[in-house]
Scaffold this active site. Structure first.
Site, PDB file in Angstrom:
ATOM      1  N   GLU A   1      26.851  47.008  38.379  1.00  0.00           N
ATOM      2  CA  GLU A   1      26.015  47.699  39.365  1.00  0.00           C
ATOM      3  C   GLU A   1      25.117  46.723  40.114  1.00  0.00           C
ATOM      4  O   GLU A   1      24.967  45.560  39.732  1.00  0.00           O
ATOM      5  CB  GLU A   1      25.194  48.787  38.667  1.00  0.00           C
ATOM      6  CG  GLU A   1      26.092  49.865  38.078  1.00  0.00           C
ATOM      7  CD  GLU A   1      25.319  51.015  37.453  1.00  0.00           C
ATOM      8  OE1 GLU A   1      24.110  50.879  37.200  1.00  0.00           O
ATOM      9  OE2 GLU A   1      25.951  52.059  37.199  1.00  0.00           O
TER      10      GLU A   1
ATOM     11  N   GLU B   1      37.407  49.842  36.909  1.00  0.00           N
ATOM     12  CA  GLU B   1      38.826  49.815  37.284  1.00  0.00           C
ATOM     13  C   GLU B   1      39.062  48.796  38.395  1.00  0.00           C
ATOM     14  O   GLU B   1      40.010  48.017  38.350  1.00  0.00           O
ATOM     15  CB  GLU B   1      39.273  51.205  37.783  1.00  0.00           C
ATOM     16  CG  GLU B   1      39.127  52.336  36.779  1.00  0.00           C
ATOM     17  CD  GLU B   1      37.793  53.063  36.892  1.00  0.00           C
ATOM     18  OE1 GLU B   1      36.743  52.380  37.046  1.00  0.00           O
ATOM     19  OE2 GLU B   1      37.778  54.302  36.821  1.00  0.00           O
TER      20      GLU B   1
END
Ligand SMILES: [Zn+2]
Ligand SMILES: [Zn+2]
Length: 236
Positions: free
Chosen positions: A148, A159
């Site tokens: 993040e 992913e």
């Protein structure tokens, strides 16, 4: 509604007549097995015996472990009797989970790799750790976690982290991806977000997706990118 005491395999069918009427059917078994009738034919004989003989489509739903259940040969012959152009829609009532112990050892390892990758997640804002493990068609594994950023839009999912690692290492053909999360709030599996689905389908529409919950690793949910991203944008 299915009466399936012998096979325990329940099937439902819905037949759309030309005039818009819908006639449903289920399988009805009999101890004399050969006397049993499938859901598709139940719907067809109900419709025909009510005066309908023109049909637009038939939908069939069954709960198989993996994949869809197409009509048997006898039902196909029944369907084609009335229209060679009838559309056949196959559905699954919901996504299926499988026992991890029943899947191939390389996929079991892939699930474990996604669980391990999750521990590396950098997610100070959401506190929601995600791990992914991607296996190439030649058997190499690339892992990823979510990373993040305080500028939220600059964050990247697990992913996509795994995919960009693989692609930047020269790999573009993938067999499967496993995604591990711990969704204690809803106790549900967490599936890839839209942009990650788009990333997965970019490299092939056959990639299998395994979803794992780290608090219960006995089973995983198995799906594939075609199911997660139907009518996907892959060409222009
Ligand atoms: Zn049948
Ligand atoms: Zn994502």
């Amino acid at each position: 509604m299915a009466y399936a005491p012998y096979s325990k395999f329940t099937v439902g069918a819905a037949l759309l007549c030309e005039d818009g009427e819908v006639v449903t059917g289920c399988n009805v078994e009999n101890i004399s097995y050969g006397a049993s009738i499938c859901a598709e034919r139940t719907a067809l004989v109900k419709a025909v015996s009510c005066g309908q003989i023109k049909f637009r489509a038939i939908a069939v739903t069954a709960d198989a472990n993996d994949g869809f259940v197409p009509p048997c040969g006898v039902c196909r012959q029944f369907i084609v009797e009335f229209s060679a152009n009838m559309a056949v829609y196959l559905a699954k009532p919901d996504f299926s989970t499988v026992l991890v112990s029943s899947i191939n050892s390389d996929i079991q390892q892939l699930v474990r790799d996604s669980v391990a990758a999750r521990n590396l997640a950098y997610c100070p804002y959401s506190k929601f750790q995600v791990g992914a493990a991607l296996i190439t068609t030649d058997g190499e594994t690339f892992t990823g976690c979510n990373v993040e950023n305080i500028a939220y839009g600059g964050s990247i999912c697990a992913e996509r982290t795994a995919i960009v690692k693989a692609v930047s290492s020269g790999k573009q053909k993938f067999k499967a991806i496993a995604v591990a999360t711990d969704n204690i709030k809803t106790d549900s599996f967490t599936s890839p977000c839209g942009p990650c689905r788009q990333f997965i389908v970019e490299f092939g529409s056959d990639t299998i997706v395994y979803l794992a919950k780290v608090n219960d690793l006995a089973t995983v949910l198995v799906t594939d990118i075609k199911e997660l991203l139907p009518l996907s944008f892959t060409d222009f």
